[in-house]
Write an enzyme that holds these catalytic residues in place. Structure first.
Site, PDB file in Angstrom:
ATOM      1  N   CYS A 111     -63.159   3.174 -80.432  1.00 31.86           N
ATOM      2  CA  CYS A 111     -64.028   1.751 -80.898  1.00 31.86           C
ATOM      3  C   CYS A 111     -62.900   1.302 -82.221  1.00 31.86           C
ATOM      4  O   CYS A 111     -61.973   2.056 -82.698  1.00 31.86           O
ATOM      5  CB  CYS A 111     -65.067   1.892 -81.462  1.00 31.86           C
ATOM      6  SG  CYS A 111     -66.038   0.607 -81.645  1.00 31.86           S
ATOM      7  N   CYS A 114     -63.896  -0.270 -85.121  1.00 31.41           N
ATOM      8  CA  CYS A 114     -64.576  -0.534 -86.362  1.00 31.41           C
ATOM      9  C   CYS A 114     -63.938   0.286 -87.409  1.00 31.41           C
ATOM     10  O   CYS A 114     -63.734  -0.034 -88.668  1.00 31.41           O
ATOM     11  CB  CYS A 114     -66.245  -0.219 -86.351  1.00 31.41           C
ATOM     12  SG  CYS A 114     -66.509   1.168 -85.483  1.00 31.41           S
ATOM     13  N   CYS A 123     -66.678  -4.015 -84.459  1.00 29.13           N
ATOM     14  CA  CYS A 123     -66.060  -3.055 -83.282  1.00 29.13           C
ATOM     15  C   CYS A 123     -65.036  -3.636 -82.438  1.00 29.13           C
ATOM     16  O   CYS A 123     -64.633  -2.980 -81.316  1.00 29.13           O
ATOM     17  CB  CYS A 123     -67.292  -2.502 -82.475  1.00 29.13           C
ATOM     18  SG  CYS A 123     -68.289  -1.606 -83.507  1.00 29.13           S
ATOM     19  N   LYS A 142     -76.558   3.107 -77.115  1.00 27.30           N
ATOM     20  CA  LYS A 142     -76.194   3.292 -78.690  1.00 27.30           C
ATOM     21  C   LYS A 142     -77.155   2.403 -79.162  1.00 27.30           C
ATOM     22  O   LYS A 142     -76.740   1.099 -78.946  1.00 27.30           O
ATOM     23  CB  LYS A 142     -74.784   3.108 -78.652  1.00 27.30           C
ATOM     24  CG  LYS A 142     -74.235   3.534 -80.232  1.00 27.30           C
ATOM     25  CD  LYS A 142     -72.926   3.287 -80.540  1.00 27.30           C
ATOM     26  CE  LYS A 142     -72.520   3.357 -82.115  1.00 27.30           C
ATOM     27  NZ  LYS A 142     -70.940   3.370 -82.141  1.00 27.30           N
ATOM     28  N   ARG A 156     -70.711   5.934 -91.819  1.00 27.16           N
ATOM     29  CA  ARG A 156     -69.706   5.044 -92.358  1.00 27.16           C
ATOM     30  C   ARG A 156     -69.079   5.305 -93.596  1.00 27.16           C
ATOM     31  O   ARG A 156     -67.948   4.660 -94.154  1.00 27.16           O
ATOM     32  CB  ARG A 156     -70.737   3.740 -92.595  1.00 27.16           C
ATOM     33  CG  ARG A 156     -71.139   3.203 -91.232  1.00 27.16           C
ATOM     34  CD  ARG A 156     -71.900   1.902 -91.282  1.00 27.16           C
ATOM     35  NE  ARG A 156     -72.436   2.023 -89.804  1.00 27.16           N
ATOM     36  CZ  ARG A 156     -73.556   1.165 -89.714  1.00 27.16           C
ATOM     37  NH1 ARG A 156     -74.286   0.567 -90.445  1.00 27.16           N
ATOM     38  NH2 ARG A 156     -73.832   1.227 -88.162  1.00 27.16           N
ATOM     39  N   ARG A 181     -74.058  -4.717 -86.660  1.00 25.34           N
ATOM     40  CA  ARG A 181     -73.553  -4.527 -85.287  1.00 25.34           C
ATOM     41  C   ARG A 181     -74.931  -4.684 -84.353  1.00 25.34           C
ATOM     42  O   ARG A 181     -74.778  -4.179 -83.255  1.00 25.34           O
ATOM     43  CB  ARG A 181     -73.152  -3.040 -85.293  1.00 25.34           C
ATOM     44  CG  ARG A 181     -71.827  -2.774 -86.033  1.00 25.34           C
ATOM     45  CD  ARG A 181     -71.218  -1.577 -86.058  1.00 25.34           C
ATOM     46  NE  ARG A 181     -70.119  -1.510 -86.952  1.00 25.34           N
ATOM     47  CZ  ARG A 181     -69.694  -0.501 -87.546  1.00 25.34           C
ATOM     48  NH1 ARG A 181     -70.835   0.532 -87.742  1.00 25.34           N
ATOM     49  NH2 ARG A 181     -68.534  -0.363 -88.470  1.00 25.34           N
ATOM     50  N   GLU A 238     -78.311  -0.282 -69.209  1.00 21.22           N
ATOM     51  CA  GLU A 238     -77.045   0.029 -69.692  1.00 21.22           C
ATOM     52  C   GLU A 238     -76.306   1.251 -69.253  1.00 21.22           C
ATOM     53  O   GLU A 238     -75.055   1.091 -68.892  1.00 21.22           O
ATOM     54  CB  GLU A 238     -77.095   0.418 -71.320  1.00 21.22           C
ATOM     55  CG  GLU A 238     -77.430  -0.986 -72.325  1.00 21.22           C
ATOM     56  CD  GLU A 238     -76.192  -1.863 -72.605  1.00 21.22           C
ATOM     57  OE1 GLU A 238     -75.217  -1.508 -72.071  1.00 21.22           O
ATOM     58  OE2 GLU A 238     -76.286  -2.698 -73.141  1.00 21.22           O
ATOM     59  N   LYS A 282     -77.437   7.473 -78.179  1.00 19.65           N
ATOM     60  CA  LYS A 282     -77.273   7.992 -79.685  1.00 19.65           C
ATOM     61  C   LYS A 282     -77.949   6.833 -80.406  1.00 19.65           C
ATOM     62  O   LYS A 282     -78.239   5.688 -80.085  1.00 19.65           O
ATOM     63  CB  LYS A 282     -75.702   7.455 -79.957  1.00 19.65           C
ATOM     64  CG  LYS A 282     -75.261   7.631 -81.308  1.00 19.65           C
ATOM     65  CD  LYS A 282     -73.746   7.434 -81.693  1.00 19.65           C
ATOM     66  CE  LYS A 282     -73.513   7.556 -83.052  1.00 19.65           C
ATOM     67  NZ  LYS A 282     -72.090   7.233 -83.199  1.00 19.65           N
ATOM     68  N   SER A 324     -74.958  11.403 -88.307  1.00 18.07           N
ATOM     69  CA  SER A 324     -74.630  11.806 -89.458  1.00 18.07           C
ATOM     70  C   SER A 324     -76.156  11.746 -90.319  1.00 18.07           C
ATOM     71  O   SER A 324     -76.326  12.689 -90.978  1.00 18.07           O
ATOM     72  CB  SER A 324     -74.053  10.798 -90.215  1.00 18.07           C
ATOM     73  OG  SER A 324     -74.280   9.341 -90.046  1.00 18.07           O
TER      74      SER A 324
END
Ligand SMILES: [Zn+2]
Length: 360
Positions: free
Chosen positions: A145, A147, A155, A232, A242, A254, A270, A285, A311
């Site tokens: 990606c 980002c 992204c 996602k 981040r 996003r 998707e 995710k 995270s």
């Protein structure tokens, strides 16, 4: 056992509809599911879900330099590494049986189109080369990606006056989908050439899997696997990441490209599209707030399924454990077993090295 518990056990054994004697003591009858929980040996024998080190993928944040081990404040026990120290950390995880790492890059400098991601000497290609040289059997996955590489934190390149490929018909700040696809294809070839076994596009850009497959095949990397972040979600649980990847968007968020939390059927579309474009592995995710999505994808597709314990899921267990409110090891293991039970074949988790050691 209290009377309430006893009664409920009796119901579980199917006694609600069975005539009972006039005795006030309800018999548990011949079926006693507790028999199979009587010892750890029995519990292991009848276990329906097995979590093993070989299910786990360990994320590593890589920046330029040597000898770097920079703590990530919001993710206790996690660090930013340089390529050389990433090799040492990957080796430690591999010794406990972790088969794969996924790399996130933190470049020296950023620009509007994220050109650092195209640099063959960038942190991820450098780490991939070092890992494949020192640990040839370890699978190296490259998170793909832009980002981490763009100065605005989106992204891919966004629509801004004065920038390349500006389109006055589109809103300012709009992520330029098809320009991003070209860049994703080029960057994937760079990372695969450096040794990445798997390219994992994570930007939720329409057409990303097909564009990367075409670019890889044209470059002779037809054996490079694509693990798509297919479903996602735009999630508040990414907060600590981040910090780790130094990649928060400087404007907007996003939600124009990542999925909206209430949607299930859209996740299935998707996944279907990514598989049609050539994805080898699909991903959901985050994991814990989206176990129903993992289950839904598992029920409708035969492809290998990854889940990302993000995270925020990691850090909140650590934070509660630090306060003495939760048991770290128990909660980490239970959350991962839950993700596996929901249907994930593999789990990306910051607990990977610890869990592999605990299991061993
Ligand atoms: Zn991204």
């Amino acid at each position: 056992m209290s009377k309430d518990e006893h009664t409920s056990e009796g119901r579980k054994a199917g006694h609600d509809s069975t005539p009972t004697t006039s005795s006030s003591c309800v018999s548990a009858g011949p079926v006693r599911l507790r028999r199979l929980r009587f010892s750890s040996g029995l519990r292991a024998l009848v276990s329906e879900t097995h979590l093993s080190a070989s299910d786990l993928i360990y994320p590593l944040f890589v920046r330029p330099g040597t000898g770097v081990k920079k703590p990530i404040e919001s993710m206790p026990g996690q660090f930013q590494w340089s390529p050389d120290t990433a090799v040492e950390e990957a080796q430690a995880a591999a010794e406990w049986g972790v088969p794969a790492v996924i790399l996130f890059g933190i470049p020296e400098s950023k620009d509007s189109c994220g050109s650092g991601n195209l640099d063959p000497e960038g942190p991820v290609p450098a780490a991939a080369r070092a890992l494949k040289r020192e640990l040839p059997d370890l699978l190296v996955i490259s998170d793909m990606c832009f980002c981490e590489y763009t100065d605005h934190g989106h992204c891919g390149p966004v629509n801004l006056p004065g920038e390349e490929r500006y389109r006055p018909d589109l809103p300012e700040g709009y992520l330029l989908n098809d320009y991003t696809l070209e860049l994703l294809g080029r960057a994937s070839v760079v990372h695969a050439s450096a040794g990445a076994d798997v390219i994992a596009p994570s930007g939720m850009i329409d057409g990303m899997v097909g564009a990367i497959r075409t670019a890889l095949d044209a470059a002779g990397s037809e054996h490079t696997v694509i693990m798509s972040y297919a479903a996602k979600y735009a999630s508040a649980f990414y907060g600590p990441f981040r910090d780790a990847a130094e990649s928060p968007p400087t404007f907007g968020d996003r939600s124009q490209y990542q999925m909206d939390a209430p949607n299930v059927r859209q996740a299935l579309r998707e996944v279907e599209l990514d598989l049609a474009e050539g994805a080898d592995i699909v991903m959901v995710k985050p994991a814990l707030p989206y176990l129903d999505i993992i289950r839904a994808v598992r029920s409708t597709c035969a492809a290998p399924l990854a889940a990302y314990q993000v995270s925020g899921e990691y850090s909140m267990i650590h934070a509660a454990a630090d306060k003495g409110w939760l048991d770290l090891q128990g909660c980490a293991m239970e959350s991962l077993v839950g993700i596996k039970r929901a249907g994930a074949d593999m789990i990306i988790t910051y607990f990977a090295k610890d869990v592999a050691r605990w299991i061993a």
